[in-house]
Write a protein that holds these residues in place. Sequence first.
Motif, PDB file in Angstrom:
ATOM      1  N   VAL A   4     -15.048  -1.258  15.722  1.00  0.00           N
ATOM      2  CA  VAL A   4     -14.245  -1.494  14.526  1.00  0.00           C
ATOM      3  C   VAL A   4     -13.522  -0.216  14.150  1.00  0.00           C
ATOM      4  CG1 VAL A   4     -15.813  -3.274  13.652  1.00  0.00           C
ATOM      5  CG2 VAL A   4     -16.145  -0.890  12.959  1.00  0.00           C
ATOM      6  N   ARG A   5     -12.553  -0.362  13.293  1.00  0.00           N
ATOM      7  CA  ARG A   5     -11.883   0.833  12.792  1.00  0.00           C
ATOM      8  C   ARG A   5     -11.612   0.680  11.321  1.00  0.00           C
ATOM      9  NH1 ARG A   5      -7.898  -1.623  10.840  1.00  0.00           N
ATOM     10  NH2 ARG A   5      -6.181  -2.497  12.033  1.00  0.00           N
ATOM     11  N   TRP A   6     -11.644   1.818  10.625  1.00  0.00           N
ATOM     12  CA  TRP A   6     -11.166   1.844   9.253  1.00  0.00           C
ATOM     13  C   TRP A   6      -9.955   2.767   9.277  1.00  0.00           C
ATOM     14  CZ3 TRP A   6     -11.997   5.925   5.283  1.00  0.00           C
ATOM     15  CH2 TRP A   6     -11.386   5.577   4.075  1.00  0.00           C
ATOM     16  N   PRO A   8      -7.372   4.367   6.954  1.00  0.00           N
ATOM     17  CA  PRO A   8      -6.717   4.762   5.699  1.00  0.00           C
ATOM     18  C   PRO A   8      -5.419   5.523   5.948  1.00  0.00           C
ATOM     19  CG  PRO A   8      -8.439   6.327   6.235  1.00  0.00           C
ATOM     20  CD  PRO A   8      -8.497   5.257   7.288  1.00  0.00           C
ATOM     21  N   SER A   9      -4.508   5.443   4.988  1.00  0.00           N
ATOM     22  CA  SER A   9      -3.324   6.300   5.035  1.00  0.00           C
ATOM     23  C   SER A   9      -3.656   7.555   4.233  1.00  0.00           C
ATOM     24  CB  SER A   9      -2.138   5.618   4.362  1.00  0.00           C
ATOM     25  OG  SER A   9      -2.068   4.282   4.766  1.00  0.00           O
ATOM     26  N   PRO A  10      -3.568   8.712   4.860  1.00  0.00           N
ATOM     27  CA  PRO A  10      -3.963   9.934   4.134  1.00  0.00           C
ATOM     28  C   PRO A  10      -2.864  10.414   3.191  1.00  0.00           C
ATOM     29  CG  PRO A  10      -3.406  10.474   6.397  1.00  0.00           C
ATOM     30  CD  PRO A  10      -3.243   8.984   6.260  1.00  0.00           C
ATOM     31  N   LEU A  38     -12.555   6.078  12.926  1.00  0.00           N
ATOM     32  CA  LEU A  38     -11.763   6.446  11.746  1.00  0.00           C
ATOM     33  C   LEU A  38     -10.353   6.739  12.231  1.00  0.00           C
ATOM     34  CD1 LEU A  38     -11.196   7.355   8.847  1.00  0.00           C
ATOM     35  CD2 LEU A  38     -12.243   9.562   9.394  1.00  0.00           C
ATOM     36  N   ARG A  39      -9.420   5.931  11.784  1.00  0.00           N
ATOM     37  CA  ARG A  39      -8.038   6.094  12.242  1.00  0.00           C
ATOM     38  C   ARG A  39      -7.167   6.522  11.071  1.00  0.00           C
ATOM     39  NH1 ARG A  39      -5.234   0.694  13.787  1.00  0.00           N
ATOM     40  NH2 ARG A  39      -4.125   0.889  11.812  1.00  0.00           N
ATOM     41  N   MET A  40      -6.594   7.677  11.174  1.00  0.00           N
ATOM     42  CA  MET A  40      -5.700   8.141  10.106  1.00  0.00           C
ATOM     43  C   MET A  40      -4.319   7.543  10.350  1.00  0.00           C
ATOM     44  SD  MET A  40      -7.425  10.057   8.087  1.00  0.00           S
ATOM     45  CE  MET A  40      -8.965  11.009   8.097  1.00  0.00           C
ATOM     46  N   ASP A  41      -3.881   6.700   9.436  1.00  0.00           N
ATOM     47  CA  ASP A  41      -2.551   6.088   9.540  1.00  0.00           C
ATOM     48  C   ASP A  41      -1.537   7.044   8.900  1.00  0.00           C
ATOM     49  OD1 ASP A  41      -3.667   3.961  10.816  1.00  0.00           O
ATOM     50  OD2 ASP A  41      -3.121   2.454   9.329  1.00  0.00           O
ATOM     51  N   ASP A  42      -1.214   8.073   9.650  1.00  0.00           N
ATOM     52  CA  ASP A  42      -0.393   9.148   9.082  1.00  0.00           C
ATOM     53  C   ASP A  42       0.994   9.213   9.725  1.00  0.00           C
ATOM     54  OD1 ASP A  42      -1.236   9.913  11.564  1.00  0.00           O
ATOM     55  OD2 ASP A  42      -2.023  11.874  10.978  1.00  0.00           O
ATOM     56  N   LEU A 182       6.924   2.381  11.310  1.00  0.00           N
ATOM     57  CA  LEU A 182       6.217   1.852  10.140  1.00  0.00           C
ATOM     58  C   LEU A 182       4.815   1.473  10.597  1.00  0.00           C
ATOM     59  CD1 LEU A 182       9.459   0.755   9.580  1.00  0.00           C
ATOM     60  CD2 LEU A 182       8.230   0.459   7.429  1.00  0.00           C
ATOM     61  N   TYR A 183       4.005   1.047   9.668  1.00  0.00           N
ATOM     62  CA  TYR A 183       2.595   0.781   9.946  1.00  0.00           C
ATOM     63  C   TYR A 183       2.344  -0.266  11.058  1.00  0.00           C
ATOM     64  CZ  TYR A 183      -1.313  -2.366   9.157  1.00  0.00           C
ATOM     65  OH  TYR A 183      -2.338  -3.235   9.352  1.00  0.00           O
ATOM     66  N   THR A 184       3.192  -1.310  11.094  1.00  0.00           N
ATOM     67  CA  THR A 184       2.831  -2.530  11.838  1.00  0.00           C
ATOM     68  C   THR A 184       2.575  -2.330  13.331  1.00  0.00           C
ATOM     69  OG1 THR A 184       4.248  -3.678  10.280  1.00  0.00           O
ATOM     70  CG2 THR A 184       3.505  -4.947  12.166  1.00  0.00           C
ATOM     71  N   ILE A 200     -11.363  -5.504  10.252  1.00  0.00           N
ATOM     72  CA  ILE A 200     -11.881  -5.918   8.948  1.00  0.00           C
ATOM     73  C   ILE A 200     -11.106  -5.149   7.888  1.00  0.00           C
ATOM     74  CG2 ILE A 200     -13.936  -5.931   7.466  1.00  0.00           C
ATOM     75  CD1 ILE A 200     -15.453  -5.807  10.372  1.00  0.00           C
ATOM     76  N   ARG A 201     -10.379  -5.875   7.059  1.00  0.00           N
ATOM     77  CA  ARG A 201      -9.506  -5.216   6.081  1.00  0.00           C
ATOM     78  C   ARG A 201      -9.257  -6.157   4.914  1.00  0.00           C
ATOM     79  NH1 ARG A 201      -4.139  -5.085  10.027  1.00  0.00           N
ATOM     80  NH2 ARG A 201      -3.952  -7.322  10.334  1.00  0.00           N
ATOM     81  N   GLY A 202      -8.526  -5.655   3.933  1.00  0.00           N
ATOM     82  CA  GLY A 202      -8.312  -6.418   2.702  1.00  0.00           C
ATOM     83  C   GLY A 202      -7.440  -7.634   2.910  1.00  0.00           C
ATOM     84  N   ASP A 204      -4.945  -8.508   1.433  1.00  0.00           N
ATOM     85  CA  ASP A 204      -3.504  -8.248   1.308  1.00  0.00           C
ATOM     86  C   ASP A 204      -2.854  -8.131   2.688  1.00  0.00           C
ATOM     87  OD1 ASP A 204      -5.142  -5.971   1.561  1.00  0.00           O
ATOM     88  OD2 ASP A 204      -3.632  -4.635   0.706  1.00  0.00           O
ATOM     89  N   HIS A 205      -3.670  -8.134   3.741  1.00  0.00           N
ATOM     90  CA  HIS A 205      -3.119  -7.997   5.094  1.00  0.00           C
ATOM     91  C   HIS A 205      -3.040  -9.322   5.864  1.00  0.00           C
ATOM     92  CE1 HIS A 205      -2.542  -3.673   5.438  1.00  0.00           C
ATOM     93  NE2 HIS A 205      -3.679  -3.496   4.797  1.00  0.00           N
ATOM     94  N   VAL A 206      -3.390 -10.431   5.211  1.00  0.00           N
ATOM     95  CA  VAL A 206      -3.432 -11.700   5.954  1.00  0.00           C
ATOM     96  C   VAL A 206      -2.086 -12.013   6.614  1.00  0.00           C
ATOM     97  CG1 VAL A 206      -3.669 -14.211   5.732  1.00  0.00           C
ATOM     98  CG2 VAL A 206      -5.349 -12.712   4.671  1.00  0.00           C
TER      99      VAL A 206
HETATM  100  N1  GLU Z   1      -3.307   1.889   6.732  1.00  0.00           N
HETATM  101  C1  GLU Z   1      -3.458   0.490   6.458  1.00  0.00           C
HETATM  102  C2  GLU Z   1      -3.934   0.309   5.037  1.00  0.00           C
HETATM  103  O1  GLU Z   1      -4.507   1.229   4.477  1.00  0.00           O
HETATM  104  C3  GLU Z   1      -4.448  -0.086   7.436  1.00  0.00           C
HETATM  105  C4  GLU Z   1      -4.551  -1.559   7.419  1.00  0.00           C
HETATM  106  C5  GLU Z   1      -5.362  -2.050   8.592  1.00  0.00           C
HETATM  107  O2  GLU Z   1      -6.583  -1.950   8.510  1.00  0.00           O
HETATM  108  O3  GLU Z   1      -4.774  -2.457   9.581  1.00  0.00           O
HETATM  109  O4  GLU Z   1      -3.703  -0.697   4.424  1.00  0.00           O
END
Ligand code: GLU
Length: 441
Positions: A4-6, A8-10, A38-42, A182-184, A200-202, A204-206
């Motif tokens: 799995v990965r989490w 976050p955008s730093p 842990l993946r930094m979405d930077d 961009l993020y996608t 596994i995420r919020g 808001d990402h459906v």
């Molecule tokens: N950086 C995205 C966010 O924080 C990651 C979403 C995802 O888990 O794909 O919403």
Amino acid sequence: MTIVRWAPSPTGRIHLGNARPALLNWFFARRHGGTYVLRMDDTDLGRSTRESADGIEVDLAWLGITPDLLVRQSERTALYDAASDRLKAAGRLYPCYETEEELDRKRARARLLGKPPIYDRAALALTDADRTRLEAEGRKPHWRFRLDGRPVQFNDLIKGPQTVNTASMSDPVLVREDGSYLYTLPSVVDDIDLAITHVIRGEDHVSNTGTQIEIFEALGGAVPEFGHHNLLTDAAGQGFSKRLGSQSIADFREEGYEPMAIAVMASLTGTSLPIETYETLDEIANRLDFSMISHGAARFDPIELDNLNARLLHTLPYAGAASRLSALGLEGEAMWLLLRDNLRKFDDIVDLARLVTGPVEPVIADEDRDFLALAKALLPPEPWDLTTWGHWTDALKSATGRKGKALFLPLRMALTGRHDGPELKSLLVLVGRTACLDRLP
Ligand code: GLU
């Protein structure tokens, strides 16, 4: 194998709403003996900072999460370039030249006509000559992913079967004019490259998931399973937001909250697993099944946090407290076991310990002065034990006829300077006779 990965955008310190997927991913990994990335979405270089990324690592460690791997998207551009080249070659990524203002006008026009404001794909009709002319004008393209426009189905680990119809969505922009991502797309490329099995995420990402499943397929990658959890809101029902300055995990740490209290509130609010004291995150991981995550809102209750924090301290064994006590210059199991019941925050122990070690400012009412002088005279000789308090107060009761509050409160006020606090029977023994004599008039 579970990976799995989490992600976050730093772009600032994380708050409770960010901690929720951080923890839910951790529980899932631990429950299945999996790996946690842990993946930094930077990729947003304007808003991401190394300082925020470092802060996120500190906050995670404080919560008790130790990632197996850390990756930074800013160091993985070559992978994204390769993927976007492939999508371009396959005709799935196409250049568009509209400016923001042109897009705004198109959306306004669609709205006037009562149509959904979906991108009209005008750029797909451009000829090579059109593109050459536009670029000669100094325009640079941004790149959109051509959606299939179909019902994309997946079986959500938390929400059950889901359908996202990409026909009702604009083709998403994956690459900006300046060539940045961009993020996608990077998210999908990394999920493929790191062999992520569960996202596994919020919730808001459906709808992103609908788009991203199409991109996984276009890239020929294995589509992971998805689980979208309910979002945490504050007590007023508002979402947490870095931009709006929601209280950060670091703020809670500075305010003296226990990491377990924060972890439990962030993850178990809005689930059917009770908010109570847990010794370890693994204990939660073993008990939390994703079917227990509610589909409704998860509203954070700060009063529940305070109560849980206190309960965690009231049950904290000396072994768990000793090194923290010694950092405050304190020690002693008997002292800890006596005082812990009165703690709301760990550092409250500093003031409470003074009830044992002094100095205490006795509070003595004029009308109690004689009573307390007598109490001093009747103070039993040492050695003292837990029965001493009973012997002493029985003697005082017989001598003065006082009972209840009239008997006990003046003693408490003199011995501790406060009208509430730890049990006097035990406190007396820890304070000892000499110090008690000093506190009585
Ligand atoms: N950086 C995205 C966010 O924080 C990651 C979403 C995802 O888990 O794909 O919403």
